[in-house]
Enzyme design. Structure first.
Site, PDB file in Angstrom:
ATOM      1  CE1 TYR A  73       8.992  31.958   4.336  1.00  0.00           C
ATOM      2  CE2 TYR A  73       9.530  29.640   4.029  1.00  0.00           C
ATOM      3  CZ  TYR A  73       9.139  30.870   3.506  1.00  0.00           C
ATOM      4  OH  TYR A  73       8.899  30.993   2.175  1.00  0.00           O
ATOM      5  CE  LYS A 102      -0.475  -0.401   5.013  1.00  0.00           C
ATOM      6  NZ  LYS A 102      -1.356  -0.840   6.106  1.00  0.00           N
ATOM      7  NE  ARG A 157      -7.319   0.267  11.645  1.00  0.00           N
ATOM      8  CZ  ARG A 157      -6.063   0.202  11.224  1.00  0.00           C
ATOM      9  NH1 ARG A 157      -5.276   1.259  11.317  1.00  0.00           N
ATOM     10  NH2 ARG A 157      -5.590  -0.918  10.722  1.00  0.00           N
TER      11      ARG A 157
HETATM   12  C1  LIG Z   1      -0.443  -1.898   6.714  1.00  0.00           C
HETATM   13  C2  LIG Z   1      -0.916  -3.209   7.186  1.00  0.00           C
HETATM   14  C3  LIG Z   1      -0.006  -4.247   7.442  1.00  0.00           C
HETATM   15  C4  LIG Z   1       1.486  -4.066   7.416  1.00  0.00           C
HETATM   16  O1  LIG Z   1       1.907  -3.434   8.614  1.00  0.00           O
HETATM   17  P1  LIG Z   1       3.445  -3.195   8.940  1.00  0.00           P
HETATM   18  O2  LIG Z   1       3.442  -2.682  10.330  1.00  0.00           O
HETATM   19  O3  LIG Z   1       3.939  -2.186   7.963  1.00  0.00           O
HETATM   20  O4  LIG Z   1       4.134  -4.499   8.785  1.00  0.00           O
HETATM   21  C5  LIG Z   1      -0.528  -5.485   7.786  1.00  0.00           C
HETATM   22  N1  LIG Z   1      -1.871  -5.683   7.865  1.00  0.00           N
HETATM   23  C6  LIG Z   1      -2.760  -4.694   7.639  1.00  0.00           C
HETATM   24  C7  LIG Z   1      -4.214  -4.973   7.754  1.00  0.00           C
HETATM   25  C8  LIG Z   1      -2.315  -3.430   7.296  1.00  0.00           C
HETATM   26  O5  LIG Z   1      -3.211  -2.453   7.082  1.00  0.00           O
END
Ligand SMILES: *Cc1c(COP(=O)(O)O)cnc(C)c1O
Length: 356
Positions: A251, A34, A129
């Site tokens: 700034y 992702k 969640r």
């Molecule tokens: C992003 C995500 C992961 C990976 O998590 P990491 O901490 O980057 O290894 C695994 N499972 C789900 C559902 C996620 O959203």
């Protein structure tokens, strides 16, 4: 050409993958891609992970980009679908949605298109969640079984505190309390869980951050886990200012020099994804020597201290994070985590791929 570049070491990603394979040899690995593979490049990363058993993304567009590059492995949509018009694409391209709410099941039930679909069913074991509560799982599976095209169900959950032993054991015990568990494959481990407890490995592990060589733990460096950082964010000094004691920089003039200083202006700012919240003292590596940023990060530039750098000149190389400076360390100075810095890199930053 503007000197800012994200160098991506694809061999490091491959090596990190192997570390995970050795750690969880009996589990399938779903490489989490992702957010443009946490800023490393969706397609480029997928292509070198030929041994991955599956990939995980968020959007249909990401999944279709992988399919159009000839990626055949299962692709999991971590939030499933958001509207019924996505379901035909899921069927056509054999994508695997996560089903996490009854509204999604209703959309599936009403869908007229033919085909077969595997799904991951998400159980909310405490993070609150996404997911069905354990007490709703029997009903959820019953409803899914009633959908004509569901052919395979995997149960999953996600940890709120995978970097704490207590956090894992509490949620895993809620997960295992689901009576349905014994009949289905299952998946619970993100990177942190994967490294902290073998009990979490199960049928599928879901590493994200570990693949990219950053740490899933607040107090453990990636090296201690055998991981190599895959992204090095490099730029150069494009101008130099000699300032006198009492003069200020940037700034808001938020930094004032106590002594005479040499300041280097670096081509990298918050519009590139470098955090504006990074404080003066955030580390950088200038020509191999550790130094720090001074003053406020601007949109397209930031300032670094060159006072103690031998022979400072324009064109001198600056590492913002990467091989010699952990992204997690920079993140701490900005009050955030490595995940955010890697995935916030903007389109303006070109990637340069190599394998070492
Ligand atoms: C992003 C995500 C992961 C990976 O998590 P990491 O901490 O980057 O290894 C695994 N499972 C789900 C559902 C996620 O959203």
């Amino acid at each position: 050409m503007r000197p800012l570049v994200a160098k991506i070491n694809l061999s490091a990603i491959k090596d990190n993958f192997k570390i995970i394979r050795n750690l969880a040899p009996k589990s399938k690995i779903m490489a989490v891609l992702k957010a443009n593979a946490y800023g490393h490049g969706l397609v480029q990363v997928a292509k070198i992970l030929c041994d991955a058993d599956g990939f995980a993304v968020i959007t249909i567009d990401e999944a279709l980009a992988l399919r159009s590059e000839g990626i055949k492995a299962p692709i999991i949509l971590l939030q499933g679908f958001f509207s019924p018009d996505e379901i035909p694409f899921i069927l056509e391209h054999h994508l695997v949605p996560v089903v996490h709410c009854f509204e999604q099941i209703e959309m599936l039930t009403k869908c007229e298109v033919a085909g077969v679909m595997a799904v991951f069913v998400k159980i909310n074991t405490g993070m609150n969640r996404l997911g069905f509560r354990p007490s709703q799982i029997a009903k959820t599976i019953h409803l899914l079984r009633g959908c004509k095209f569901i052919d395979q169900i995997t149960l999953m959950t996600h940890f709120a505190c995978a970097d704490e032993a207590d956090g894992i054991s509490k949620q895993i015990s809620n997960f295992k309390d689901c009576a349905e568990l014994s009949s289905y494959s299952s998946s619970v481990a993100n990177s942190a869980a994967l490294f902290s407890s073998n009990e979490t490995h199960l049928d599928w592990v879901r590493p994200g951050i570990a693949l990219y060589g950053a740490s899933p733990f607040e107090h453990k460096e990636p090296k201690a886990l055998g991981l190599r950082p895959a992204m090095t964010l490099l730029s150069r000094v494009i101008a130099i200012q000699q300032i006198y004691a009492g003069e200020s920089v940037g700034y808001g003039l938020s930094f004032t020099a106590e002594n005479n200083m040499t300041i280097g202006i670096v081509a990298c700012g918050y519009a590139d994804g470098y955090p504006r919240s990074a404080n003066s003292n955030t580390p950088v590596i200038v020509n191999g020597v550790r130094s720090k940023i001074v003053g406020r990060v601007s949109m397209d530039m930031l300032c670094v201290d060159l006072t103690y750098i031998p022979n400072p000149h324009t064109g001198i190389q600056v590492e913002l994070w990467g091989e010699n400076l952990g992204v997690d360390e920079v993140a701490r100075s900005a009050g955030t985590i490595g995940y955010e810095l890697l995935s916030s890199l903007t389109k303006r930053v070109p990637h340069a791929y190599d394998s070492r």
